[in-house]
Design a protein around this motif. Structure first.
Motif, PDB file in Angstrom:
ATOM      1  N   MET A 194       2.813 -38.853 -70.850  1.00 15.12           N
ATOM      2  CA  MET A 194       2.644 -39.204 -69.424  1.00 15.12           C
ATOM      3  C   MET A 194       2.646 -37.932 -68.576  1.00 15.12           C
ATOM      4  O   MET A 194       1.889 -37.805 -67.613  1.00 15.12           O
ATOM      5  CB  MET A 194       3.763 -40.152 -68.973  1.00 15.12           C
ATOM      6  CG  MET A 194       3.719 -41.513 -69.646  1.00 15.12           C
ATOM      7  SD  MET A 194       5.134 -42.569 -69.204  1.00 15.12           S
ATOM      8  CE  MET A 194       4.597 -43.244 -67.622  1.00 15.12           C
ATOM      9  N   LEU A 195       3.519 -36.974 -68.938  1.00 17.78           N
ATOM     10  CA  LEU A 195       3.555 -35.687 -68.230  1.00 17.78           C
ATOM     11  C   LEU A 195       2.215 -34.953 -68.386  1.00 17.78           C
ATOM     12  O   LEU A 195       1.653 -34.443 -67.409  1.00 17.78           O
ATOM     13  CB  LEU A 195       4.716 -34.845 -68.781  1.00 17.78           C
ATOM     14  CG  LEU A 195       4.725 -33.349 -68.516  1.00 17.78           C
ATOM     15  CD1 LEU A 195       4.847 -33.049 -67.020  1.00 17.78           C
ATOM     16  CD2 LEU A 195       5.897 -32.661 -69.248  1.00 17.78           C
ATOM     17  N   LEU A 196       1.710 -34.922 -69.623  1.00 17.58           N
ATOM     18  CA  LEU A 196       0.429 -34.243 -69.874  1.00 17.58           C
ATOM     19  C   LEU A 196      -0.684 -34.869 -69.025  1.00 17.58           C
ATOM     20  O   LEU A 196      -1.503 -34.163 -68.414  1.00 17.58           O
ATOM     21  CB  LEU A 196       0.068 -34.335 -71.360  1.00 17.58           C
ATOM     22  CG  LEU A 196       0.870 -33.427 -72.298  1.00 17.58           C
ATOM     23  CD1 LEU A 196       0.776 -33.911 -73.737  1.00 17.58           C
ATOM     24  CD2 LEU A 196       0.395 -31.980 -72.192  1.00 17.58           C
ATOM     25  N   GLU A 197      -0.705 -36.211 -68.965  1.00 17.79           N
ATOM     26  CA  GLU A 197      -1.739 -36.902 -68.174  1.00 17.79           C
ATOM     27  C   GLU A 197      -1.529 -36.642 -66.683  1.00 17.79           C
ATOM     28  O   GLU A 197      -2.494 -36.487 -65.934  1.00 17.79           O
ATOM     29  CB  GLU A 197      -1.704 -38.403 -68.480  1.00 17.79           C
ATOM     30  CG  GLU A 197      -2.325 -38.711 -69.842  1.00 17.79           C
ATOM     31  CD  GLU A 197      -1.785 -39.962 -70.537  1.00 17.79           C
ATOM     32  OE1 GLU A 197      -2.186 -40.227 -71.667  1.00 17.79           O
ATOM     33  OE2 GLU A 197      -0.926 -40.655 -69.939  1.00 17.79           O
ATOM     34  N   HIS A 198      -0.282 -36.560 -66.272  1.00 17.43           N
ATOM     35  CA  HIS A 198       0.041 -36.313 -64.859  1.00 17.43           C
ATOM     36  C   HIS A 198      -0.536 -34.975 -64.385  1.00 17.43           C
ATOM     37  O   HIS A 198      -0.928 -34.843 -63.230  1.00 17.43           O
ATOM     38  CB  HIS A 198       1.562 -36.322 -64.703  1.00 17.43           C
ATOM     39  CG  HIS A 198       2.059 -36.210 -63.305  1.00 17.43           C
ATOM     40  ND1 HIS A 198       2.057 -37.270 -62.423  1.00 17.43           N
ATOM     41  CD2 HIS A 198       2.577 -35.164 -62.617  1.00 17.43           C
ATOM     42  CE1 HIS A 198       2.547 -36.869 -61.264  1.00 17.43           C
ATOM     43  NE2 HIS A 198       2.870 -35.598 -61.357  1.00 17.43           N
ATOM     44  N   VAL A 199      -0.566 -33.978 -65.296  1.00 16.55           N
ATOM     45  CA  VAL A 199      -1.070 -32.653 -64.893  1.00 16.55           C
ATOM     46  C   VAL A 199      -2.511 -32.417 -65.363  1.00 16.55           C
ATOM     47  O   VAL A 199      -3.006 -31.297 -65.303  1.00 16.55           O
ATOM     48  CB  VAL A 199      -0.155 -31.507 -65.400  1.00 16.55           C
ATOM     49  CG1 VAL A 199       1.232 -31.623 -64.806  1.00 16.55           C
ATOM     50  CG2 VAL A 199      -0.079 -31.471 -66.924  1.00 16.55           C
TER      51      VAL A 199
END
Ligand code: NAD
Length: 337
Positions: free
Chosen positions: A288-293
């Protein structure tokens, strides 16, 4: 330039599963600089207090954090640092997706997202004892706070999330039949916001107790659930049970400018230090963090390898296997193609 992320390994099983996650996403090509910090019991043990200034400043600076679970003493001691972080940074939306990734859950093909209001309700911690006669704790009182502002922004977040993620329906969960003021306001505001999305996103409301039962009877009727703080806390654990348990459920705490990614589960002190915890929830939180950035490609690679590993014979004990945390992490890395 690689984003800098505050890394909170956390307490109990936290360091084991966070280290495994970092190893996996780096092997997949994640571009992050890590800024390791302490919070919770691990910070208390270093005599820094449960939420050191340096940790708060690091999150403020980086605006992104990947966090292991933090232990909260029950009934006494310091208040939850998880709740403190959400309040301090006004991380008002707690997004908790639960998707079937492997057999072994009660159901297959579950895909439900719980969006929980993260800053209001009973968890604001406005509570006190009332003394009577000789008993200083003859009664106790907690205040549930619900505001129009807070209800509007979480309802809007849920509908915008549904639109952005190609979802069809939002179910608002409440207890307005009994708590007519607080829950009534939450429901009224939700209905107003729902009207703005009419024709694009289907809307319904449900009472929380009925929802808890319906989730067990027929979970496929749910898509996105939006609810207040405590109901969201409880229902998201229930929903994780539908897909095979807490070891599989990630969460994101989202504010206007800042986001903290973590597992839904806690520090699992019963299995801490044994190297047997399932790191999947934190790995999914890292996705989710990777997709967020915007590192969607790396997230896709991790999700693919993770799904293959979860469906192999190398599984952790909570999923019926006998692999250790690090053996499972090696398996995920071995599945990158
Ligand atoms: P828990 O979620 O830590 O554990 C519940 C059960 O699930 C335990 O039997 C545990 O072994 C199992 N489990 C949890 N995660 C697992 C994993 N990754 N792999 C395999 N099994 C796993 O709940 P708890 O025991 O009630 O709470 C322990 C501590 O964690 C408490 O201090 C609580 O306040 C805290 N907590 C923190 C967070 C957070 O940091 N966001 C969330 C919930 C609870």
């Amino acid at each position: 330039m690689a984003a800098t992320v505050t890394l909170l390994p956390g307490d109990g099983i936290g360091p084991e599963i966070v280290n495994a996650t970092v190893r996996i996403i780096e092997a997949a090509g994640a571009e992050f600089e890590w800024d390791p910090q302490l919070a919770g019991m691990s910070a208390v043990e270093e005599r820094l207090g449960p939420l050191p200034d340096e940790t708060v400043e690091s999150i403020e600076r980086n605006k992104l954090a990947l966090k292991g679970p933090l232990t909260t003493p029950i009934g006494e001691g310091f208040r939850s640092i998880n709740v403190a972080l959400r309040k301090h940074f006004d991380l008002y939306a707690n997004v908790r997706p639960a998707r079937s990734l492997t057999r072994g859950g009660r159901y297959e093909n579950i895909d439900i997202v719980v969006i929980r209001e993260n800053t209001e309700g009973l968890y604001v911690g406005v509570e006190h004892y009332i003394g009577m006669d000789q008993d200083p704790r003859a009664a106790a009182e907690s205040v549930m706070i619900v505001t129009r502002f807070g209800s509007q922004r979480i309802a809007r977040y849920a509908f915008d999330y549904a639109v952005a993620h190609g979802r069809k329906k939002v179910t608002l969960v409440h207890k307005a039949n009994i708590l007519k003021y607080t829950q009534g306001l939450f429901l009224d505001v939700g209905q107003e916001i729902a009207a703005e999305y009419k024709g694009r996103i289907e809307f319904e409301d449900r009472i929380v107790d009925n929802t808890a039962m319906q989730l067990v009877l027929d979970p496929y009727q749910f898509d996105v659930i939006v609810t207040e703080n405590m109901f969201g806390d409880i229902l998201s654990d229930e929903v994780s049970g539908l897909i095979g348990g807490l070891g599989l459920a990630p969460g994101a705490n989202i504010g206007k400018e800042l986001a903290i990614f973590e597992a839904v589960h806690g520090s699992a002190l019963d299995i801490a230090g044994q190297g047997i915890a399932n790191p999947t929830a934190v790995i999914l939180a890292a996705c989710m963090l990777l997709e967020h950035v915007g590192q969607d490609e790396v997230a896709g690679r991790v999700r693919g390898a993770l799904t293959r590993a979860l469906n192999s014979d190398t599984r952790t004990r909570d999923l019926g296997g006998d692999a250790s945390t690090s053996e499972f992490a090696d398996k995920v890395i071995g599945e990158f193609v």
